[in-house]
Design a protein around this motif. Structure first.
Motif, short mmCIF file in Angstrom:
data_model
loop_
_atom_site.label_atom_id
_atom_site.label_comp_id
_atom_site.label_asym_id
_atom_site.label_seq_id
_atom_site.Cartn_x
_atom_site.Cartn_y
_atom_site.Cartn_z
N CYS B 52 25.09 -21.78 52.34
CA CYS B 52 26.52 -22.09 52.52
C CYS B 52 27.38 -20.83 52.51
O CYS B 52 28.28 -20.66 53.33
CB CYS B 52 27.01 -23.02 51.41
N ALA B 53 27.07 -19.93 51.55
CA ALA B 53 27.93 -18.76 51.36
C ALA B 53 27.85 -17.81 52.56
O ALA B 53 28.83 -17.18 52.91
CB ALA B 53 27.54 -18.02 50.08
N SER B 54 26.69 -17.75 53.20
CA SER B 54 26.52 -16.80 54.30
C SER B 54 27.59 -16.96 55.36
O SER B 54 28.04 -15.99 55.95
CB SER B 54 25.14 -16.97 54.94
N CYS B 55 28.00 -18.20 55.62
CA CYS B 55 29.06 -18.42 56.62
C CYS B 55 30.44 -18.61 55.99
O CYS B 55 31.44 -18.28 56.62
CB CYS B 55 28.73 -19.65 57.47
N HIS B 56 30.51 -19.15 54.78
CA HIS B 56 31.81 -19.53 54.24
C HIS B 56 32.43 -18.50 53.30
O HIS B 56 33.58 -18.67 52.89
CB HIS B 56 31.74 -20.90 53.56
N MET B 57 31.68 -17.43 52.94
CA MET B 57 32.34 -16.38 52.15
C MET B 57 33.27 -15.60 53.07
O MET B 57 33.16 -15.68 54.29
CB MET B 57 31.29 -15.46 51.51
N ALA B 58 34.19 -14.84 52.45
CA ALA B 58 35.11 -14.03 53.26
C ALA B 58 34.30 -12.99 54.04
O ALA B 58 33.22 -12.60 53.62
CB ALA B 58 36.13 -13.36 52.35
N PRO B 59 34.83 -12.52 55.19
CA PRO B 59 34.10 -11.50 55.95
C PRO B 59 33.76 -10.29 55.07
O PRO B 59 34.62 -9.82 54.33
CB PRO B 59 35.10 -11.11 57.05
N GLU B 64 29.62 -10.73 43.58
CA GLU B 64 30.19 -11.98 43.07
C GLU B 64 31.20 -12.60 44.03
O GLU B 64 31.41 -13.81 44.04
CB GLU B 64 30.88 -11.72 41.72
N ALA B 65 31.84 -11.75 44.85
CA ALA B 65 32.84 -12.25 45.80
C ALA B 65 32.22 -13.20 46.82
O ALA B 65 32.92 -13.98 47.47
CB ALA B 65 33.52 -11.08 46.52
N GLN B 66 30.87 -13.16 46.93
CA GLN B 66 30.20 -14.07 47.87
C GLN B 66 30.28 -15.52 47.42
O GLN B 66 29.96 -16.42 48.18
CB GLN B 66 28.74 -13.65 48.04
N LEU B 67 30.67 -15.72 46.16
CA LEU B 67 30.77 -17.09 45.65
C LEU B 67 32.17 -17.67 45.85
O LEU B 67 32.43 -18.81 45.50
CB LEU B 67 30.39 -17.14 44.17
N VAL B 68 33.08 -16.86 46.39
CA VAL B 68 34.42 -17.37 46.72
C VAL B 68 34.38 -17.82 48.18
O VAL B 68 34.39 -17.00 49.09
CB VAL B 68 35.50 -16.28 46.52
N LEU B 69 34.34 -19.14 48.37
CA LEU B 69 34.09 -19.66 49.73
C LEU B 69 35.40 -19.88 50.47
O LEU B 69 35.75 -21.00 50.86
CB LEU B 69 33.25 -20.93 49.65
N SER B 70 36.13 -18.78 50.66
CA SER B 70 37.48 -18.88 51.23
C SER B 70 37.46 -18.95 52.75
O SER B 70 38.48 -19.18 53.36
CB SER B 70 38.29 -17.67 50.79
N THR B 143 31.82 -25.75 40.46
CA THR B 143 31.80 -24.69 39.44
C THR B 143 32.25 -23.35 40.03
O THR B 143 32.38 -22.37 39.31
CB THR B 143 30.37 -24.48 38.88
N LEU B 144 32.46 -23.28 41.35
CA LEU B 144 32.77 -22.01 42.00
C LEU B 144 34.26 -21.70 41.92
O LEU B 144 35.08 -22.60 41.73
CB LEU B 144 32.32 -22.05 43.47
N PRO B 145 34.63 -20.42 42.06
CA PRO B 145 36.05 -20.06 41.96
C PRO B 145 36.86 -20.64 43.13
O PRO B 145 36.40 -20.61 44.27
CB PRO B 145 36.05 -18.52 42.03
N PRO B 146 38.06 -21.17 42.82
CA PRO B 146 38.91 -21.67 43.90
C PRO B 146 39.58 -20.52 44.66
O PRO B 146 39.76 -19.44 44.11
CB PRO B 146 39.97 -22.51 43.17
N SER B 147 39.93 -20.78 45.91
CA SER B 147 40.67 -19.79 46.69
C SER B 147 41.76 -20.56 47.43
O SER B 147 41.52 -21.66 47.93
CB SER B 147 39.74 -19.12 47.70
N ASP B 148 42.97 -19.98 47.50
CA ASP B 148 44.04 -20.72 48.21
C ASP B 148 44.26 -20.19 49.63
O ASP B 148 45.27 -20.49 50.27
CB ASP B 148 45.35 -20.72 47.39
N THR B 149 43.30 -19.42 50.14
CA THR B 149 43.39 -18.96 51.53
C THR B 149 43.39 -20.15 52.48
O THR B 149 42.52 -21.01 52.40
CB THR B 149 42.16 -18.07 51.86
N GLU B 150 44.38 -20.19 53.39
CA GLU B 150 44.44 -21.30 54.35
C GLU B 150 43.33 -21.16 55.39
O GLU B 150 43.06 -20.06 55.88
CB GLU B 150 45.79 -21.31 55.07
N SER B 151 42.70 -22.27 55.74
CA SER B 151 41.71 -22.26 56.82
C SER B 151 42.41 -21.98 58.15
O SER B 151 43.51 -22.48 58.39
CB SER B 151 41.00 -23.60 56.90
#
Lengths: 152, 292
Positions: B52-59, B64-70, B143-151
């Motif tokens: 999941c993270a490979s595509c949904h983490m930030a570029p 650890e930032a790979q767990l923020v699925l912004s 359990t993952l960190p929330p992010s408020d980045t708009e899709s």
């Protein structure tokens, strides 16, 4: 006649404008040769880590030192502008290398750090080599992930 | 005459209605998930296996930032550019979704508001997931960190911009049957679940037809790189002569048998597989060796 001239003009523009792989043949050989030296020595260590060949401190140490030596080669002269895979054939190096050369160099330096760990591990024994290989592999991947194009 | 026109019109409406009916988004029914409770710790394993993270983490996210699925990574394809959405547990992501919402999205490509998702989201693979794994995955997501980045919106030109057309795509391509119909033994069956469902290997390693559906007759035989140049290699025994332990070692370390290393998107895949138990890497290798 007019057609002939415009064709000749077009040809000279094409030939004159673009760099060819020939211009950078030496650079490409040097770049790819250093990766080949890495792969051969990684193979020696990998075979020990997998238990296919017996651990021997001298062999493992020499392989680790060779990897370390390659990581000390200054990369900048090997990667002249215009020697990316969009400009010439014979390379998989993407333009992203030149877009962010500092990132490229920091990834190369991370490979050096992983090589240091391997030098230590190779002296410790068979069990230490696997994890150190993991770190080296991580350094390879980190750069290939971003800067190397897939095979054609 | 009037009657004929009336009948013709009636038929057209009926045909349109049937077309609408069979291509409509169908969510997972609430009773299917009523008794399922997620286990976040097993969900973490599902999470890495499913990539999941490979595509949904930030570029270019690291560590650890790979767990923020912004979201925000862009995927250029022949059908347009898809931008991975925020799927973190926040109002900008999937915060507040029910298990029914989540399972409908992951296994059927249907959003909570009843829209079709584009199949850049590999639900045609995830459709094979066990509901228990889906529930475990959702529990881990929470359990993952929330992010408020708009899709960001996808950049998809006409006619692919019509989401209803995805319903027709699903009729053709959202299939419940496995590609390997006869997975002999527990290890190969586990490998099949990993390759065909969670790790969605076929999405890149199998060529697609003109409508973007996977060509199952050329399963894992290699394909053009969907975003960019070069080819994604074939990984059936006909194309890849590595031993089972070579394949497992590659998935753990990224090293090929001649110690070249994984690159591109496969580097992410290896990083994910390195987190799974060795038995899973062996199972994938056993499955690949069992393909004919």
């Amino acid at each position: 006649m007019k057609t002939f001239f415009s064709a000749a003009l077009a040809a000279s523009l094409v030939l004159g404008g673009a760099a060819t792989a020939q211009d950078y043949a030496g650079h490409l050989k040097a770049r790819q040769g250093q990766f080949r030296i890495l792969a051969i020595n990684l193979g020696i260590l990998g075979s020990i880590a997998k238990g296919e060949t017996a651990y021997d401190e001298a062999t493992a140490g020499a392989a680790a030192q060779s990897i370390k030596a390659v990581t000390m080669i200054n990369q900048a002269p090997l990667w002249p502008e215009g020697s990316d895979n969009m400009s010439i054939d014979g390379t998989r190096g993407q333009p992203s290398i030149w877009d962010d050369f500092a990132d490229f160099e920091s990834k190369w330096s991370a490979l050096g750090t992983a090589a240091d760990a391997m030098v230590v591990a190779a002296a410790e024994g068979q069990g230490a080599i696997g994890p150190a290989l993991g770190q080296l592999g991580g350094a390879c991947k980190a750069c290939h992930e971003k800067h190397r194009a897939p095979e054609n | 005459m009037r009657r004929v026109i009336g009948a013709g019109l009636g038929l057209a409406v009926l045909a349109g209605g049937i077309g609408w009916w069979i291509t409509r988004p169908v969510p997972v029914p609430p009773e299917a998930v009523a008794d399922v409770t997620g286990d976040a710790s097993h969900g973490e394993e599902v999470f890495w296996a499913a990539g999941c993270a490979s595509c949904h983490m930030a570029p270019d996210a690291k560590g650890e930032a790979q767990l923020v699925l912004s979201g925000g990574q862009r995927f250029e394809t022949p059908f347009g550019t898809f931008v991975a959405p925020n799927i973190s547990p926040s109002p900008a992501g999937i915060g507040g979704w029910t298990l029914e919402d989540f399972a409908s999205a992951v296994t059927r490509g249907v959003s909570p508001s009843g829209q079709h998702y584009y199949p850049a989201f590999p639900y045609a693979s995830y459709t094979h997931m066990r509901l228990q794994d889906v529930a475990d995955l959702k529990a881990f997501f929470e359990t993952l960190p929330p992010s408020d980045t708009e899709s960001q919106p996808h950049e998809v030109p006409f006619p692919f911009s019509i989401r209803a057309s995805i319903g027709a795509w699903k009729l053709l391509n959202l299939r419940k049957d496995w590609v390997m119909t006869d997975a002999g033994g527990e290890e190969i069956a586990r490998g099949r679940y990993l390759v065909e469902a969670l790790a969605h290997c076929g999405e890149c390693h199998t060529p697609r037809d003109a409508l973007g559906g996977l060509d199952r007759s050329a399963w894992l035989e290699g394909a053009p790189n969907p975003s960019g140049e070069g080819r994604i290699p074939g990984i059936t025994p006909a194309q890849l002569d590595w031993s089972q332990s070579d394949i497992a070692y590659y998935l753990e370390t990224g090293f090929t048998p001649d110690f070249d290393s994984a690159g591109g998107h496969m580097a992410h895949v290896v990083a994910n597989f390195a987190r799974l138990p060795a038995s899973d890497r062996n199972a994938v290798a056993a499955y690949l060796k069992a393909l004919n």
